[in-house]
Write an enzyme that holds these catalytic residues in place. Structure first.
Site, PDB file in Angstrom:
ATOM      1  N   THR A 157     -12.189   5.620  10.745  1.00 51.72           N
ATOM      2  CA  THR A 157     -12.064   5.150  12.142  1.00 51.72           C
ATOM      3  C   THR A 157     -11.400   6.550  13.206  1.00 51.72           C
ATOM      4  O   THR A 157     -11.516   5.824  13.942  1.00 51.72           O
ATOM      5  CB  THR A 157     -11.116   3.811  12.400  1.00 51.72           C
ATOM      6  OG1 THR A 157     -10.001   4.352  11.232  1.00 51.72           O
ATOM      7  CG2 THR A 157     -12.073   2.649  11.399  1.00 51.72           C
TER       8      THR A 157
ATOM      9  N   ARG B 297       3.398  -0.896  10.931  1.00 52.64           N
ATOM     10  CA  ARG B 297       4.827  -1.541  11.671  1.00 52.64           C
ATOM     11  C   ARG B 297       4.546  -3.082  12.396  1.00 52.64           C
ATOM     12  O   ARG B 297       5.598  -3.332  12.425  1.00 52.64           O
ATOM     13  CB  ARG B 297       4.247  -0.689  13.199  1.00 52.64           C
ATOM     14  CG  ARG B 297       4.327   0.617  12.189  1.00 52.64           C
ATOM     15  CD  ARG B 297       3.888   1.645  13.550  1.00 52.64           C
ATOM     16  NE  ARG B 297       2.065   1.327  13.544  1.00 52.64           N
ATOM     17  CZ  ARG B 297       1.235   2.418  13.956  1.00 52.64           C
ATOM     18  NH1 ARG B 297       1.826   3.680  15.190  1.00 52.64           N
ATOM     19  NH2 ARG B 297       0.294   2.517  13.707  1.00 52.64           N
TER      20      ARG B 297
ATOM     21  N   ASP C 178     -13.938  14.674  -4.385  1.00 53.50           N
ATOM     22  CA  ASP C 178     -13.470  15.783  -5.112  1.00 53.50           C
ATOM     23  C   ASP C 178     -15.011  15.616  -6.137  1.00 53.50           C
ATOM     24  O   ASP C 178     -15.861  14.424  -6.000  1.00 53.50           O
ATOM     25  CB  ASP C 178     -12.496  15.478  -6.405  1.00 53.50           C
ATOM     26  CG  ASP C 178     -12.056  16.994  -6.747  1.00 53.50           C
ATOM     27  OD1 ASP C 178     -12.769  17.652  -6.942  1.00 53.50           O
ATOM     28  OD2 ASP C 178     -10.963  18.073  -6.280  1.00 53.50           O
TER      29      ASP C 178
ATOM     30  N   LYS D 264      -7.478   7.949  -1.136  1.00 53.35           N
ATOM     31  CA  LYS D 264      -8.872   8.815  -0.192  1.00 53.35           C
ATOM     32  C   LYS D 264      -9.182  10.140  -1.491  1.00 53.35           C
ATOM     33  O   LYS D 264      -9.274  10.716  -0.895  1.00 53.35           O
ATOM     34  CB  LYS D 264      -8.699   8.556   0.239  1.00 53.35           C
ATOM     35  CG  LYS D 264      -8.295   7.497   1.167  1.00 53.35           C
ATOM     36  CD  LYS D 264      -8.375   7.880   3.044  1.00 53.35           C
ATOM     37  CE  LYS D 264      -8.220   7.012   4.194  1.00 53.35           C
ATOM     38  NZ  LYS D 264      -6.322   6.331   4.246  1.00 53.35           N
TER      39      LYS D 264
ATOM     40  N   LYS E 242       1.228  -0.815   0.480  1.00 49.72           N
ATOM     41  CA  LYS E 242       0.220  -0.062  -0.404  1.00 49.72           C
ATOM     42  C   LYS E 242       1.214   1.279  -0.170  1.00 49.72           C
ATOM     43  O   LYS E 242       1.832   1.378   1.032  1.00 49.72           O
ATOM     44  CB  LYS E 242      -0.527   0.393   1.294  1.00 49.72           C
ATOM     45  CG  LYS E 242      -1.629   1.284   1.292  1.00 49.72           C
ATOM     46  CD  LYS E 242      -2.601   1.012   2.618  1.00 49.72           C
ATOM     47  CE  LYS E 242      -2.293   1.551   3.727  1.00 49.72           C
ATOM     48  NZ  LYS E 242      -1.982   3.300   4.237  1.00 49.72           N
TER      49      LYS E 242
ATOM     50  N   ASP F  39      -3.624   4.176  -2.194  1.00 52.74           N
ATOM     51  CA  ASP F  39      -3.993   4.662  -1.182  1.00 52.74           C
ATOM     52  C   ASP F  39      -4.534   6.207  -1.098  1.00 52.74           C
ATOM     53  O   ASP F  39      -3.538   6.942  -0.741  1.00 52.74           O
ATOM     54  CB  ASP F  39      -3.738   4.326   0.222  1.00 52.74           C
ATOM     55  CG  ASP F  39      -5.217   4.397   1.599  1.00 52.74           C
ATOM     56  OD1 ASP F  39      -5.325   5.103   1.569  1.00 52.74           O
ATOM     57  OD2 ASP F  39      -4.384   4.438   2.886  1.00 52.74           O
TER      58      ASP F  39
END
Ligand code: C5P
Length: 243
Positions: free
Chosen positions: A130, A221, A76, A73, A44, A71
């Site tokens: 989230t 991570r 528009d 997002k 990603k 990614d």
């Protein structure tokens, strides 16, 4: 071959783990990716890395055999998002996301823009970030409870011909019940049982997430900071298979 990462229909590997390349520059990214194997994961690239490196790094990683989740997002007007998705399709990425709150016309325009590409990217929508609480939603004029808003936007994405959504693994089981199996659920916030949670709060293990209905797991991570990233990745793939 691990049956969970091999699609017998297409005869292609279908790794469930998408590694979040949250690195600030190309050098660190390339050094990290050198340790991986495209049969075992996808990658990603988000706003930080893409803004720093642009499309050339995406192309470089695809040349090495990796499938890329871009990614960015998008959010528009329909024409702009459609054209951005067309550019992503021309680049050849595997997965692209946009905000469902951009509306049905925006998502339909995006789906139409990539429909005729031979290997079109899959398009997914972010429902409610989230990081947002009910209070944050109220501040922008949305009084609906968070979970209800997530479901509403997931259904809107489904009715706009998108392929799936990004959501918390905690929401996956409920969403599966409501929207069926033929829709991708891409879930971050995953932590192997042995790992610290970092700044993620409501985490699930890889196996719990898959059992709850996740299609693909975004993991950063626990793999990027591991002493041996390839081993960490293989352990996660094995933990899914063992279940
Ligand atoms: O390191 P970690 O596994 O927490 O990384 C998760 C990745 O998924 C990060 O790139 C983060 O920005 C992203 N993400 C998330 N929660 C969301 C959406 C995306 O953690 N709701």
């Amino acid at each position: 071959m691990n049956p969970l990462i091999f699609d017998t229909q297409s005869q292609k590997s279908d790794p469930k783990i998408i590694i979040a390349l949250d690195f600030p520059n190309e050098k660190q990214t390339v050094e990290f990716v050198r340790q991986l194997n495209p049969n075992l994961c996808r990658l990603k690239i988000g706003k930080e890395l893409f803004t720093a490196t642009g499309a050339s790094l995406v192309e470089k990683l695809m040349t090495q055999g990796f499938e890329i989740f871009l990614d960015l997002k998008f959010h528009d007007i329909p024409n702009t998002v459609a054209n951005a998705c067309r550019s992503a399709a021309e680049l050849g990425v595997w997965l692209v996301d946009m905000h469902a709150s951009g509306g049905k016309r925006m998502m339909e325009a995006a789906a139409n823009a990539v429909a005729n590409f031979q290997n079109r990217p899959k398009l997914i929508a972010v429902t409610v970030l989230t990081s947002m609480t009910a209070d944050d939603l109220a501040e922008i004029g949305i009084q609906t409870p968070v979970q209800q808003q997530v479901l509403k936007l997931a259904q809107l994405a489904q009715h706009s011909d998108l392929d799936g959504i990004v959501c918390s693994a905690q929401e996956a089981a409920l969403l599966r019940q409501q929207i069926g199996n033929d829709f991708l659920l891409v879930t971050p916030g995953i932590r192997p049982a042995s790992n610290q949670t970092d700044d993620q709060r409501r985490t699930m293990t890889p196996l719990q997430a898959i059992n709850a209905g996740s299609s693909y797991l975004v993991i950063g991570r626990p793999i990027t900071q591991a002493k041996n990233p390839l081993q960490a990745l293989m352990d996660i793939n094995n933990s899914i298979q063992a279940g």
